[in-house]
Motif scaffolding. Structure first.
Motif, PDB file in Angstrom:
ATOM      1  N   THR A 170      41.490 -58.878  12.342  1.00 24.72           N
ATOM      2  CA  THR A 170      40.571 -59.241  10.932  1.00 24.72           C
ATOM      3  C   THR A 170      39.230 -60.348  11.566  1.00 24.72           C
ATOM      4  OG1 THR A 170      41.252 -61.034   9.379  1.00 24.72           O
ATOM      5  CG2 THR A 170      41.079 -58.114   9.572  1.00 24.72           C
TER       6      THR A 170
ATOM      7  N   SER B  28      34.528 -57.452   2.767  1.00 24.51           N
ATOM      8  CA  SER B  28      35.050 -57.819   4.559  1.00 24.51           C
ATOM      9  C   SER B  28      34.200 -56.063   4.943  1.00 24.51           C
ATOM     10  CB  SER B  28      36.586 -57.271   4.485  1.00 24.51           C
ATOM     11  OG  SER B  28      37.723 -56.336   3.982  1.00 24.51           O
ATOM     12  N   THR B  29      35.071 -54.886   4.598  1.00 23.83           N
ATOM     13  CA  THR B  29      34.973 -54.002   5.797  1.00 23.83           C
ATOM     14  C   THR B  29      34.036 -52.976   5.650  1.00 23.83           C
ATOM     15  OG1 THR B  29      35.979 -51.858   4.175  1.00 23.83           O
ATOM     16  CG2 THR B  29      37.515 -52.931   5.990  1.00 23.83           C
TER      17      THR B  29
ATOM     18  N   PHE C  91      31.121 -54.574   5.807  1.00 20.91           N
ATOM     19  CA  PHE C  91      29.135 -54.797   6.869  1.00 20.91           C
ATOM     20  C   PHE C  91      30.024 -53.824   8.029  1.00 20.91           C
ATOM     21  CE2 PHE C  91      30.616 -59.146   3.921  1.00 20.91           C
ATOM     22  CZ  PHE C  91      29.517 -59.028   4.122  1.00 20.91           C
ATOM     23  N   PHE C  92      31.005 -52.705   7.592  1.00 23.21           N
ATOM     24  CA  PHE C  92      30.887 -52.297   8.827  1.00 23.21           C
ATOM     25  C   PHE C  92      31.493 -50.867   8.147  1.00 23.21           C
ATOM     26  CE2 PHE C  92      35.176 -52.700   9.772  1.00 23.21           C
ATOM     27  CZ  PHE C  92      35.183 -54.261   9.697  1.00 23.21           C
ATOM     28  N   TRP C  93      32.385 -50.628   6.779  1.00 25.53           N
ATOM     29  CA  TRP C  93      32.157 -49.438   7.036  1.00 25.53           C
ATOM     30  C   TRP C  93      32.378 -49.234   4.902  1.00 25.53           C
ATOM     31  CZ3 TRP C  93      32.645 -45.499  10.009  1.00 25.53           C
ATOM     32  CH2 TRP C  93      33.068 -44.019   9.196  1.00 25.53           C
ATOM     33  N   ALA C  94      31.487 -49.232   4.314  1.00 27.96           N
ATOM     34  CA  ALA C  94      31.438 -49.038   3.158  1.00 27.96           C
ATOM     35  C   ALA C  94      32.216 -48.270   1.983  1.00 27.96           C
ATOM     36  CB  ALA C  94      30.189 -49.319   2.457  1.00 27.96           C
TER      37      ALA C  94
END
Lengths: 174, 174
Positions: A143, A31-32, A34-37
């Motif tokens: 989400t 999930s995250t 893609f914009f926060w690894a």
DNA sequence: ATAAACATGTAACATGTTACATGATTAT
DNA sequence: ATAATCATGTAACATGTTACATGTTTAT
């Protein structure tokens, strides 16, 4: 209470349900990321710091899992999370090497199309994952909003890469 | 020769013309910063490393500037730059805190619209700068292609933020 | 004279990645 | 038994930001 963004990823997930560092990583990867690894190297130390600060608490481990440590959000943790949510977001950071290559392609113009195609391929792979995720039906509420953003933005970028690669091929050096 | 991306920002700019670290920073702040930011803390040490590796060379300073050190690209530097350009680009890294806030907004649903509006405001500011840059007429060739990307992508994102903020306001919690 | 802009540099800190080490549990 | 997966953690490294220190040149 100033925390780094990774700490809020952890708090945000613990607000859904108690979980372990391993769970946080597994969910973030779906999930995250893609914009926060995130990585284990951040998650485990951060969980300790949050526990020391009283924002999360280790759950009493019930029968079974030996090494497993699940954490839950404390009331303080929930308050800190809500405070962060209400704060204006920090500016977007982007590190797009493909764009950098197109930008400097004057030194080797024949490479520009390759950079664009590399970016497009990467985006297609990402899109495939996001679409699988969407058809799983799991993301709902906020989400799902973010998931749609990922899909639509990636589609836009793919179209742009195709259009510009075509233009560069036809017109030669711009 | 494995270099970090910031090193290639420097090599790329020196391929245009010889310049100082100060110049690199000034130009980056007007261009690459939108997809690859840099700071003096990176540029000056990196210029030294590149000089030590023989990829750039300090220009003999002509009359006037005392402290000023201009560097030029060496043949080796130009070769390394072209090799990098021909390589497939590394995956895009994104760190979008606004998206993170929307994603976790379930813990404080009334904050989601604010995160979206914060993102939109930031994008509008960026757009204004990019449009000023465009109307200056300075960016041409590949740099103009990247500038158009910045403008069109930002416009798309602004429209998305507006649309979703409206939806959230009307529908309440999604 | 003095303020603004030009110019270089470093040190402390924050953040994040990768590779490695270690062991338990579960399914085949 | 053994392979896969679950699970935790650290150390070394890479990268990047911020604040500070310092001095020059140019325009007013």
């Amino acid at each position: 209470m100033e925390l780094n963004p990774t700490a809020y990823v952890i708090l945000g997930m613990l607000a859904w349900r108690p979980m372990s560092g391993y769970d946080v990583k597994a969910i973030a990867d779906q999930s995250t990321r893609f914009f926060w690894a995130t990585s284990y190297g951040q998650i485990y130390p951060e969980l300790r710091r949050l526990a020391a600060a009283g924002l999360v608490a280790a759950e009493p481990q019930e029968g079974g899992g030996r090494g497993r440590k699940a954490y839950k959000l404390t009331d303080d943790g929930a308050r800190v999370l809500r405070e962060w949510l209400a704060q204006p977001p920090r500016p977007l950071e982007m590190r797009d090497e493909a764009l950098l290559k197109v930008f400097f392609a004057g030194s080797a113009p024949e490479t520009a199309v390759g950079a664009l195609e590399g970016k497009r391929r990467e985006l297609e792979a990402k899109l495939a994952q996001l679409r699988t995720l969407e058809s799983s039906g799991k993301p709902t509420g906020h989400t799902a909003v973010v998931l749609r953003y990922g899909i639509e933005l990636s589609e836009w970028m793919v179209a742009w890469c195709e259009r510009e690669a075509k233009r560069l091929r036809e017109e030669g050096a711009p």
